[in-house]
Design a protein around this motif. Structure first.
Motif, PDB file in Angstrom:
ATOM      1  N   ALA A 102       0.924  -1.202  -0.184  1.00 55.38           N
ATOM      2  CA  ALA A 102       0.010   0.044   0.041  1.00 55.38           C
ATOM      3  C   ALA A 102       0.968   1.275   0.141  1.00 55.38           C
ATOM      4  O   ALA A 102       0.571   2.277  -0.753  1.00 55.38           O
ATOM      5  CB  ALA A 102      -0.889  -0.065   1.043  1.00 55.38           C
ATOM      6  N   TYR A 103       1.789   1.312   0.846  1.00 52.38           N
ATOM      7  CA  TYR A 103       2.912   2.368   0.738  1.00 52.38           C
ATOM      8  C   TYR A 103       3.492   2.585  -0.363  1.00 52.38           C
ATOM      9  O   TYR A 103       3.667   3.720  -1.008  1.00 52.38           O
ATOM     10  CB  TYR A 103       3.893   2.253   1.829  1.00 52.38           C
ATOM     11  CG  TYR A 103       4.968   3.445   2.105  1.00 52.38           C
ATOM     12  CD1 TYR A 103       4.657   4.591   2.467  1.00 52.38           C
ATOM     13  CD2 TYR A 103       6.311   3.368   1.477  1.00 52.38           C
ATOM     14  CE1 TYR A 103       5.428   5.742   2.560  1.00 52.38           C
ATOM     15  CE2 TYR A 103       7.060   4.346   1.473  1.00 52.38           C
ATOM     16  CZ  TYR A 103       6.787   5.545   2.053  1.00 52.38           C
ATOM     17  OH  TYR A 103       7.739   6.555   2.195  1.00 52.38           O
ATOM     18  N   VAL A 106       1.203   4.324  -2.814  1.00 52.42           N
ATOM     19  CA  VAL A 106       0.917   5.694  -2.414  1.00 52.42           C
ATOM     20  C   VAL A 106       1.976   6.701  -3.055  1.00 52.42           C
ATOM     21  O   VAL A 106       1.616   7.753  -3.595  1.00 52.42           O
ATOM     22  CB  VAL A 106       0.498   5.936  -0.837  1.00 52.42           C
ATOM     23  CG1 VAL A 106       0.421   7.370  -0.590  1.00 52.42           C
ATOM     24  CG2 VAL A 106      -0.686   5.268  -0.692  1.00 52.42           C
ATOM     25  N   ASN A 169      -1.337   3.213 -10.897  1.00 50.98           N
ATOM     26  CA  ASN A 169      -1.631   2.560  -9.436  1.00 50.98           C
ATOM     27  C   ASN A 169      -2.919   2.541  -9.112  1.00 50.98           C
ATOM     28  O   ASN A 169      -3.397   1.494  -8.498  1.00 50.98           O
ATOM     29  CB  ASN A 169      -1.168   3.767  -8.548  1.00 50.98           C
ATOM     30  CG  ASN A 169       0.532   4.051  -8.552  1.00 50.98           C
ATOM     31  OD1 ASN A 169       1.111   3.554  -9.536  1.00 50.98           O
ATOM     32  ND2 ASN A 169       0.842   4.576  -7.524  1.00 50.98           N
ATOM     33  N   LEU A 173      -4.620  -1.013  -7.874  1.00 46.68           N
ATOM     34  CA  LEU A 173      -5.187  -1.098  -6.688  1.00 46.68           C
ATOM     35  C   LEU A 173      -6.624  -1.826  -6.928  1.00 46.68           C
ATOM     36  O   LEU A 173      -7.064  -2.641  -6.126  1.00 46.68           O
ATOM     37  CB  LEU A 173      -5.553   0.137  -6.187  1.00 46.68           C
ATOM     38  CG  LEU A 173      -6.560   0.188  -4.780  1.00 46.68           C
ATOM     39  CD1 LEU A 173      -5.685  -0.449  -3.573  1.00 46.68           C
ATOM     40  CD2 LEU A 173      -6.815   1.725  -4.447  1.00 46.68           C
ATOM     41  N   ARG A 229      -3.874   1.986   2.327  1.00 41.39           N
ATOM     42  CA  ARG A 229      -3.451   2.838   1.143  1.00 41.39           C
ATOM     43  C   ARG A 229      -4.219   4.226   1.692  1.00 41.39           C
ATOM     44  O   ARG A 229      -3.705   5.481   1.361  1.00 41.39           O
ATOM     45  CB  ARG A 229      -4.262   2.644  -0.144  1.00 41.39           C
ATOM     46  CG  ARG A 229      -4.097   3.518  -1.268  1.00 41.39           C
ATOM     47  CD  ARG A 229      -4.567   3.089  -2.393  1.00 41.39           C
ATOM     48  NE  ARG A 229      -4.610   4.176  -3.445  1.00 41.39           N
ATOM     49  CZ  ARG A 229      -5.723   4.934  -3.678  1.00 41.39           C
ATOM     50  NH1 ARG A 229      -6.754   4.920  -2.894  1.00 41.39           N
ATOM     51  NH2 ARG A 229      -5.619   5.755  -4.768  1.00 41.39           N
ATOM     52  N   GLU A 233      -2.118   7.825   2.719  1.00 46.87           N
ATOM     53  CA  GLU A 233      -2.590   8.916   1.980  1.00 46.87           C
ATOM     54  C   GLU A 233      -2.737  10.099   3.063  1.00 46.87           C
ATOM     55  O   GLU A 233      -2.537  11.146   2.477  1.00 46.87           O
ATOM     56  CB  GLU A 233      -3.719   8.878   1.098  1.00 46.87           C
ATOM     57  CG  GLU A 233      -3.238   8.092  -0.245  1.00 46.87           C
ATOM     58  CD  GLU A 233      -4.428   8.065  -1.254  1.00 46.87           C
ATOM     59  OE1 GLU A 233      -5.529   8.160  -0.679  1.00 46.87           O
ATOM     60  OE2 GLU A 233      -4.106   7.797  -2.500  1.00 46.87           O
TER      61      GLU A 233
END
Length: 345
Positions: A102-103, A106, A169, A173, A229, A233
């Motif tokens: 997830a990082y 982002v 991205n 996702l 995510r 953010e």
């Protein structure tokens, strides 16, 4: 509706909202109350008609819990330990791996060419059929050979100016989240066949800790990536940029800055993942036989020639619910702040 909108309601509207909330709470809490009441009943008290209030309608008994403790209803302590070990392991691994994914989604921009994905699919399928049918490899060996070759070729092909759309991205996702759209029975059956083939090579995954944990990690990763995510953010990027000025490596920024700042979100995600794994039934039914059966299998198996024994089912279900309720109660404040962090942009 915001808090200001609620304060602007008339007195009758507030009463109506309060009544609706109370009715909803009653509907939500009654099944849990019925499980608790049924767990303290004798078999005649269950089959003899509905009774609602202990010491008034019926005399409570601890016999269902004594039967669980003595192992009359199955190896309860072993299945409880199995659920704890597998659940904690799968939730921890899925949260750690999913948080890193997830990082990356982002903070870094990915460009995956659709043609590279098509090459991976064709080479993986074609290579598997070629190794299995033409070269005489077994199906597990053909899989182990075809997939790394297809992956390496797809990575190299992604660097070429291939025609076709380029996925970003958001598309990646969506691909993660779309994994949860498959009917679970399809995935469970496919995993059973895959584990059976791998077992022929000498790596026993059916009815094993590793096999069940890996299954739950894969099952949980989409929800972890989706939740984390939003948490990442919400973290100001200026903090990371200040560290980059001092030439701090990306991995140290992630472990030393991002992880501590998102700890509440990580904890909330871990608890949600643990709840999914703790209550999961279908994969445990397909992939375990006896040694690594979990609590949902034990609860579902509380029956006899007379049919479902609801007093035993309720007692086992109540004991299975209690640990999650205790953990949620102890960590509720951090969970709430973590979930709110992911909701505020």
């Amino acid at each position: 509706m915001s808090g200001q909108g609620l304060t602007g309601l008339s007195s009758w509207s507030r009463r109506l909202v309060t009544a609706g909330v109370l009715v909803w709470c009653l509907i939500t809490a009654f099944p849990l109350y019925w499980v608790v009441v049924t767990a303290f009943k004798t078999p005649p008290g269950v089959v003899g008609g509905p009774t609602y209030i202990p010491f008034v309608d019926f005399t409570p008994t601890l016999q269902p819990f004594i039967d669980l403790y003595q192992g009359i209803r199955g190896e309860f302590f072993r299945t409880f330990l199995n659920s704890t070990i597998v659940g904690m392991s799968a939730a921890a691994i899925a949260t750690a791996v999913g948080a890193m994914a997830a990082y990356a989604l982002v903070r870094f921009e990915f460009r995956v060419r659709f043609g590279a994905g098509l090459i991976f699919f064709l080479l993986a399928l074609g290579g598997y059929l070629l190794f299995n049918n033409s070269f005489g490899f077994t199906r597990p060996q053909a899989l182990l050979l075809a997939f790394p070759i297809a992956l390496a070729a797809a990575i190299l092909a992604n660097r070429l100016p291939l025609p076709g759309p380029i996925l970003g991205n958001e598309d990646i996702l969506f691909w993660f989240v779309s994994q949860r759209m498959f009917p679970p029975i399809v995935t469970a059956f496919a995993l059973y066949l895959l584990y059976s083939e791998i077992g022929r090579l000498g790596f026993q995954l059916i009815d094993s800790y590793v096999g069940l944990t890996l299954c739950y990690v894969a099952f949980s990763l989409p929800i972890v990536v989706w939740l984390m995510r939003d948490f990442f953010e919400a973290i100001p990027i200026e903090v990371e940029e200040a560290a980059m000025v001092d030439n701090v490596p990306s991995w140290r920024i992630f472990l030393g800055i991002v992880v501590p700042m998102s700890m509440n979100g990580l904890l909330a995600t871990f608890m949600i993942t643990l709840a999914f794994v703790w209550n999961e039934f279908l994969f445990a039914l397909f992939l375990t036989n006896s040694r690594w059966q979990t609590l949902p299998i034990l609860v579902a198996g509380q029956n006899s020639q007379r049919g479902d024994e609801w007093w035993a089912i309720s007692a086992a279900a109540l004991v299975a619910i209690i640990p999650m309720m205790i953990m949620a109660g102890l960590l509720s404040r951090m969970m709430r702040s973590g979930l709110l962090l992911g909701a505020i942009k």
